[in-house]
Design a protein around this motif. Structure first.
Motif, PDB file in Angstrom:
ATOM      1  N   LEU B  19       0.813  -1.219   0.000  1.00 35.80           N
ATOM      2  CA  LEU B  19       0.000   0.000   0.000  1.00 35.80           C
ATOM      3  C   LEU B  19       0.845   1.268   0.000  1.00 35.80           C
ATOM      4  CD1 LEU B  19      -2.889  -0.706   2.513  1.00 35.80           C
ATOM      5  CD2 LEU B  19      -3.074  -0.263   0.072  1.00 35.80           C
ATOM      6  N   GLY B  20       2.124   1.090   0.302  1.00 33.68           N
ATOM      7  CA  GLY B  20       2.912   2.240   0.697  1.00 33.68           C
ATOM      8  C   GLY B  20       3.582   3.051  -0.386  1.00 33.68           C
ATOM      9  N   GLY B  21       2.984   3.227  -1.501  1.00 33.96           N
ATOM     10  CA  GLY B  21       3.544   4.160  -2.469  1.00 33.96           C
ATOM     11  C   GLY B  21       2.822   5.494  -2.377  1.00 33.96           C
ATOM     12  N   ARG B  22       3.495   6.505  -2.821  1.00 35.95           N
ATOM     13  CA  ARG B  22       2.952   7.861  -2.673  1.00 35.95           C
ATOM     14  C   ARG B  22       1.546   7.997  -3.268  1.00 35.95           C
ATOM     15  NH1 ARG B  22       1.081  11.886  -2.041  1.00 35.95           N
ATOM     16  NH2 ARG B  22       1.749  14.022  -2.231  1.00 35.95           N
ATOM     17  N   TRP B  23       1.233   7.256  -4.325  1.00 36.59           N
ATOM     18  CA  TRP B  23      -0.029   7.481  -5.026  1.00 36.59           C
ATOM     19  C   TRP B  23      -0.916   6.254  -5.066  1.00 36.59           C
ATOM     20  CZ3 TRP B  23      -0.558  12.465  -5.691  1.00 36.59           C
ATOM     21  CH2 TRP B  23       0.588  13.247  -5.804  1.00 36.59           C
ATOM     22  N   LYS B  24      -0.508   5.190  -4.377  1.00 44.53           N
ATOM     23  CA  LYS B  24      -1.233   3.938  -4.556  1.00 44.53           C
ATOM     24  C   LYS B  24      -2.645   3.961  -4.007  1.00 44.53           C
ATOM     25  CE  LYS B  24       2.871   1.172  -5.149  1.00 44.53           C
ATOM     26  NZ  LYS B  24       3.790   0.167  -4.598  1.00 44.53           N
ATOM     27  N   VAL B  25      -2.844   4.620  -2.879  1.00 41.82           N
ATOM     28  CA  VAL B  25      -4.218   4.661  -2.373  1.00 41.82           C
ATOM     29  C   VAL B  25      -5.126   5.459  -3.304  1.00 41.82           C
ATOM     30  CG1 VAL B  25      -3.849   4.182   0.072  1.00 41.82           C
ATOM     31  CG2 VAL B  25      -3.562   6.518  -0.772  1.00 41.82           C
ATOM     32  N   LEU B  41      -6.565   8.260 -15.237  1.00 38.46           N
ATOM     33  CA  LEU B  41      -5.955   8.333 -13.908  1.00 38.46           C
ATOM     34  C   LEU B  41      -5.141   9.623 -13.779  1.00 38.46           C
ATOM     35  CD1 LEU B  41      -4.906   4.621 -13.383  1.00 38.46           C
ATOM     36  CD2 LEU B  41      -6.470   5.940 -11.948  1.00 38.46           C
ATOM     37  N   ARG B  42      -4.432   9.952 -14.821  1.00 40.67           N
ATOM     38  CA  ARG B  42      -3.639  11.183 -14.782  1.00 40.67           C
ATOM     39  C   ARG B  42      -4.531  12.396 -14.578  1.00 40.67           C
ATOM     40  NH1 ARG B  42       1.602  12.438 -17.855  1.00 40.67           N
ATOM     41  NH2 ARG B  42       0.775  14.286 -16.897  1.00 40.67           N
ATOM     42  N   ARG B  43      -5.675  12.367 -15.216  1.00 39.48           N
ATOM     43  CA  ARG B  43      -6.581  13.503 -15.069  1.00 39.48           C
ATOM     44  C   ARG B  43      -7.144  13.567 -13.661  1.00 39.48           C
ATOM     45  NH1 ARG B  43      -7.504  13.090 -20.558  1.00 39.48           N
ATOM     46  NH2 ARG B  43      -8.808  11.237 -20.345  1.00 39.48           N
ATOM     47  N   GLN B  44      -7.426  12.388 -13.097  1.00 39.69           N
ATOM     48  CA  GLN B  44      -8.011  12.354 -11.756  1.00 39.69           C
ATOM     49  C   GLN B  44      -6.993  12.710 -10.677  1.00 39.69           C
ATOM     50  OE1 GLN B  44     -11.146  11.885 -11.001  1.00 39.69           O
ATOM     51  NE2 GLN B  44     -11.939  11.282 -12.998  1.00 39.69           N
ATOM     52  N   PRO B  46      -3.956  14.828 -10.684  1.00 37.65           N
ATOM     53  CA  PRO B  46      -3.153  15.722 -11.528  1.00 37.65           C
ATOM     54  C   PRO B  46      -1.728  15.919 -11.004  1.00 37.65           C
ATOM     55  CG  PRO B  46      -5.180  16.778 -10.717  1.00 37.65           C
ATOM     56  CD  PRO B  46      -5.002  15.521  -9.951  1.00 37.65           C
ATOM     57  N   ASP B  47      -1.516  15.682  -9.722  1.00 38.64           N
ATOM     58  CA  ASP B  47      -0.205  16.001  -9.149  1.00 38.64           C
ATOM     59  C   ASP B  47       0.861  14.942  -9.414  1.00 38.64           C
ATOM     60  OD1 ASP B  47      -1.185  18.339  -8.252  1.00 38.64           O
ATOM     61  OD2 ASP B  47      -1.350  17.755  -6.145  1.00 38.64           O
ATOM     62  N   VAL B  48       0.436  13.795  -9.904  1.00 38.74           N
ATOM     63  CA  VAL B  48       1.431  12.751 -10.131  1.00 38.74           C
ATOM     64  C   VAL B  48       1.982  12.872 -11.558  1.00 38.74           C
ATOM     65  CG1 VAL B  48      -0.191  11.009 -10.968  1.00 38.74           C
ATOM     66  CG2 VAL B  48       1.918  10.289  -9.857  1.00 38.74           C
ATOM     67  N   SER B  49       3.272  12.674 -11.676  1.00 39.79           N
ATOM     68  CA  SER B  49       3.866  12.687 -13.010  1.00 39.79           C
ATOM     69  C   SER B  49       3.602  11.344 -13.672  1.00 39.79           C
ATOM     70  CB  SER B  49       5.366  12.922 -12.919  1.00 39.79           C
ATOM     71  OG  SER B  49       6.006  11.773 -12.414  1.00 39.79           O
ATOM     72  N   GLN B  50       3.627  11.345 -14.999  1.00 43.03           N
ATOM     73  CA  GLN B  50       3.346  10.108 -15.710  1.00 43.03           C
ATOM     74  C   GLN B  50       4.328   9.014 -15.325  1.00 43.03           C
ATOM     75  OE1 GLN B  50       1.761  10.108 -19.494  1.00 43.03           O
ATOM     76  NE2 GLN B  50       3.057   8.496 -20.315  1.00 43.03           N
ATOM     77  N   LYS B  51       5.589   9.388 -15.235  1.00 47.87           N
ATOM     78  CA  LYS B  51       6.598   8.388 -14.918  1.00 47.87           C
ATOM     79  C   LYS B  51       6.268   7.684 -13.612  1.00 47.87           C
ATOM     80  CE  LYS B  51      10.380   8.067 -12.431  1.00 47.87           C
ATOM     81  NZ  LYS B  51      11.560   8.562 -11.715  1.00 47.87           N
ATOM     82  N   VAL B  52       5.991   8.469 -12.600  1.00 44.50           N
ATOM     83  CA  VAL B  52       5.755   7.880 -11.288  1.00 44.50           C
ATOM     84  C   VAL B  52       4.453   7.094 -11.281  1.00 44.50           C
ATOM     85  CG1 VAL B  52       5.357   8.391  -8.858  1.00 44.50           C
ATOM     86  CG2 VAL B  52       7.138   9.600 -10.115  1.00 44.50           C
ATOM     87  N   LEU B  53       3.443   7.618 -11.943  1.00 43.96           N
ATOM     88  CA  LEU B  53       2.175   6.899 -11.982  1.00 43.96           C
ATOM     89  C   LEU B  53       2.371   5.529 -12.624  1.00 43.96           C
ATOM     90  CD1 LEU B  53      -0.810   6.712 -11.525  1.00 43.96           C
ATOM     91  CD2 LEU B  53      -1.204   7.966 -13.645  1.00 43.96           C
ATOM     92  N   VAL B  54       3.042   5.496 -13.750  1.00 43.91           N
ATOM     93  CA  VAL B  54       3.312   4.227 -14.422  1.00 43.91           C
ATOM     94  C   VAL B  54       4.098   3.301 -13.499  1.00 43.91           C
ATOM     95  CG1 VAL B  54       4.606   3.166 -16.298  1.00 43.91           C
ATOM     96  CG2 VAL B  54       3.192   5.174 -16.741  1.00 43.91           C
ATOM     97  N   GLN B  55       5.057   3.883 -12.833  1.00 43.61           N
ATOM     98  CA  GLN B  55       5.899   3.127 -11.907  1.00 43.61           C
ATOM     99  C   GLN B  55       5.057   2.465 -10.812  1.00 43.61           C
ATOM    100  OE1 GLN B  55       9.697   5.336 -11.029  1.00 43.61           O
ATOM    101  NE2 GLN B  55       8.898   5.228  -8.968  1.00 43.61           N
ATOM    102  N   ARG B  77      -4.791   1.727 -26.450  1.00 38.88           N
ATOM    103  CA  ARG B  77      -5.619   1.905 -25.263  1.00 38.88           C
ATOM    104  C   ARG B  77      -5.165   0.905 -24.217  1.00 38.88           C
ATOM    105  NH1 ARG B  77     -11.059   0.390 -23.851  1.00 38.88           N
ATOM    106  NH2 ARG B  77     -11.104  -0.893 -25.715  1.00 38.88           N
ATOM    107  N   VAL B  78      -4.901   1.391 -23.027  1.00 37.07           N
ATOM    108  CA  VAL B  78      -4.458   0.539 -21.934  1.00 37.07           C
ATOM    109  C   VAL B  78      -5.397   0.765 -20.766  1.00 37.07           C
ATOM    110  CG1 VAL B  78      -2.600   0.037 -20.334  1.00 37.07           C
ATOM    111  CG2 VAL B  78      -2.068   0.661 -22.684  1.00 37.07           C
ATOM    112  N   VAL B  79      -5.942  -0.327 -20.257  1.00 40.17           N
ATOM    113  CA  VAL B  79      -6.923  -0.207 -19.183  1.00 40.17           C
ATOM    114  C   VAL B  79      -6.409  -0.896 -17.926  1.00 40.17           C
ATOM    115  CG1 VAL B  79      -9.218  -0.886 -18.439  1.00 40.17           C
ATOM    116  CG2 VAL B  79      -8.884   0.005 -20.738  1.00 40.17           C
ATOM    117  N   TYR B  80      -6.499  -0.208 -16.842  1.00 40.14           N
ATOM    118  CA  TYR B  80      -6.096  -0.759 -15.554  1.00 40.14           C
ATOM    119  C   TYR B  80      -7.319  -1.124 -14.732  1.00 40.14           C
ATOM    120  CZ  TYR B  80      -1.451   0.948 -16.691  1.00 40.14           C
ATOM    121  OH  TYR B  80      -0.233   1.155 -17.305  1.00 40.14           O
ATOM    122  N   THR B  81      -7.250  -2.303 -14.116  1.00 39.37           N
ATOM    123  CA  THR B  81      -8.370  -2.800 -13.319  1.00 39.37           C
ATOM    124  C   THR B  81      -7.839  -3.273 -11.973  1.00 39.37           C
ATOM    125  OG1 THR B  81      -8.889  -3.875 -15.419  1.00 39.37           O
ATOM    126  CG2 THR B  81     -10.442  -4.213 -13.606  1.00 39.37           C
ATOM    127  N   ALA B  82      -8.654  -3.132 -10.946  1.00 39.71           N
ATOM    128  CA  ALA B  82      -8.292  -3.733  -9.663  1.00 39.71           C
ATOM    129  C   ALA B  82      -8.581  -5.223  -9.728  1.00 39.71           C
ATOM    130  CB  ALA B  82      -9.091  -3.081  -8.534  1.00 39.71           C
TER     131      ALA B  82
END
Lengths: 125, 125
Positions: B19-25, B41-44, B46-55, B77-82
């Motif tokens: 759980l412990g990444g800056r943006w994971k929650v 996700l980037r739009r939702q 906004p403060d996360v950079s693409q690199k870090v979000l992808v990471q 198109r790339v879709v992320y799912t829980a």
DNA sequence: GCGCATGGTTACCAACTGGTTACTACATCA
DNA sequence: TGATGTAGTAACCAGTTGGTAACCATGCGC
């Protein structure tokens, strides 16, 4: 209490920040069962250095989940206690623990043996 | 799946690591409500950079809480799912959120105004 | 051909975290 | 007299994390 001001505003993030030190769950685990002295904690958690343990305890104190009491005795005695707020983390730590176990179990199943488990072979694999 | 082997053995620690990444929650929060594309996700968030979000998404994928699906379309198109495992974090995230709120409330009460709140004035204060 | 959007990657950096080692100060024990 | 146990602090270091900026490849509309 500067540090408090720096806690994230988003609640879940804040909670993770409070729990998120390398040794904090260990400390909590022991303090859930009652007060402990620094030296006792050190004995229970042999892998942590004194500096870091003290550091974590200070943070936990500033976050209001641990209470520190000094007894001005001959050999100085310092006792750490979980506060009410600290004790209220107990179910959460339990839940994390349970989830961690489940996670370990499910991933070990996928991970063990069959390389077919990898859903999307990235080149780095 | 090297990273899995390196997860801490103690379950709660493992859960915190996941759980412990800056943006994971944040990511989980949105994925709990359904699949999302990277750009969404980037739009939702906004403060996360693409690199870090992808990471972060990559890590979550390797930890088995997020699934990534690529549709080989004209604009890719790339879709992320829980995943199921990811969804099972929902109650925990809720609990963390609730606790964080409580923590904020209790400490703000202590913190607000009165400097007398400080139980043990350390010199650094 | 130009710029835009998609979903990335790469190189480089700065800050934070945790860790090691050495040191303090006090009092008892042998 | 010196080691031991208590509870620390200070100086320094290394690894991880997150962040910035630039770049790539594709295809669309103009």
């Amino acid at each position: 209490m500067r540090i408090l001001k720096e806690l994230p505003l988003v609640p879940a993030e804040r909670a993770l920040k409070v729990l998120g030190g390398r040794w904090k769950v260990y400390v909590l685990y022991f303090l859930f069962d009652g007060p402990m002295r620094l030296s006792e904690l050190r004995r229970q958690i042999p892998d942590v250095s004194q500096k870091v343990l003290v550091q974590q305890l200070r943070e936990m104190e500033e976050h209001g989940i641990v209470h520190r009491e000094v007894f001005a005795e001959v050999p100085p005695r310092v006792v750490y206690t979980a506060t009410k707020l600290g004790l209220s983390l107990r179910p959460i730590v339990s839940a994390l623990c349970a989830w961690g176990r489940r996670h370990a179990a499910e991933l070990d199943v996928l991970d063990d043996g069959s390389p077919a488990a990898s859903p999307r072979a990235r080149k780095r694999a």
